[in-house]
Design a protein around this motif. Structure first.
Motif, PDB file in Angstrom:
ATOM      1  N   ARG A   1       9.024   0.402   8.395  1.00 10.83           N
ATOM      2  CA  ARG A   1      10.064   0.810   7.448  1.00 10.83           C
ATOM      3  C   ARG A   1      10.217  -0.258   6.381  1.00 10.83           C
ATOM      4  N   HIS A   2      10.688   0.165   5.221  1.00 10.72           N
ATOM      5  CA  HIS A   2      10.992  -0.766   4.131  1.00 10.72           C
ATOM      6  C   HIS A   2      12.473  -1.093   4.161  1.00 10.72           C
ATOM      7  N   PHE A   3      12.806  -2.336   3.843  1.00  9.61           N
ATOM      8  CA  PHE A   3      14.198  -2.748   3.716  1.00  9.61           C
ATOM      9  C   PHE A   3      14.656  -2.493   2.288  1.00  9.61           C
TER      10      PHE A   3
ATOM     11  N   ALA B   1       0.827  -1.214   0.000  1.00  9.75           N
ATOM     12  CA  ALA B   1       0.000   0.000   0.000  1.00  9.75           C
ATOM     13  C   ALA B   1       0.858   1.259   0.000  1.00  9.75           C
ATOM     14  N   PRO B   2       0.492   2.256  -0.816  1.00  7.32           N
ATOM     15  CA  PRO B   2       1.218   3.530  -0.801  1.00  7.32           C
ATOM     16  C   PRO B   2       1.225   4.169   0.596  1.00  7.32           C
TER      17      PRO B   2
END
Length: 136
Positions: free
Chosen positions: A72-74, A37-38
Motif C-alpha cells: 500500500r502507499h502512504f 512502478a505503476p
C-alpha cells in the motif's frame, strides 16, 4: 532445526538492511523501483555483497532473485509498505536434497530511505525514549 536456521538467517538479513552501504547499493534499487512502478512491482537478480552473504548462508551458488511488491502507499508522496522476497534454488539440506529457499519480509519505506511517519505517535515515542535516558 530448519526454523532456527531460517530465523537466524532472517535476523542476519535484517542486520544487513540496517547497513546503508549495502542497502544503497543492492536492495534499495528494487525497493524504490517498486514504489515508483505503476504495477507496484520490481524484480531481478541480485549481485554484490548482499547476494554473496545470502549464498554463503544457504551454501548454494545459484543466483539470488529479489521480488518486491507494493502492499500500500502512504499519504506522503514516495512512501509505501513493501513486501520483499529473496529467493534461491538449489539450497542443500542436511539429508542431501536441494530445495528452493525464500526469505520474505515487509517494511515501510520512503524514497529518502526513512520510514513514513504516518500512523506513528511521535509524541508518545519521544516520551518513552526520554524515560529511558539516564538522568545526569
Amino acid at each position: 532445526m530448519k526454523r532456527y536456521r531460517a530465523l537466524a538467517m532472517a535476523l542476519c538479513f535484517f542486520a544487513l538492511l540496517s547497513s546503508e552501504e549495502i542497502l544503497a547499493t543492492e536492495l534499495k534499487q528494487y525497493l524504490l523501483a517498486a514504489i515508483d512502478a505503476p504495477s507496484g512491482r520490481s524484480d531481478g537478480e541480485m549481485s554484490g555483497p548482499m547476494a554473496d552473504f545470502f549464498k554463503a548462508q544457504t551454501r548454494s551458488s545459484l543466483p539470488v532473485r529479489v521480488q518486491v511488491r507494493t502492499i500500500r502507499h502512504f499519504s506522503a508522496a514516495g512512501c509505501a509498505r513493501l513486501e520483499a522476497t529473496l529467493l534461491q534454488d538449489g539450497v542443500p539440506t542436511t539429508n542431501g536434497q536441494q530445495i528452493p529457499f525464500a526469505v520474505r519480509y515487509e517494511l515501510n519505506l520512503c524514497r529518502d530511505g526513512r520510514p513514513p511517519t504516518e500512523g506513528m505517535d511521535l509524541d508518545a515515542a519521544s516520551r518513552a525514549l526520554s524515560r529511558d535516558v539516564p538522568s545526569q
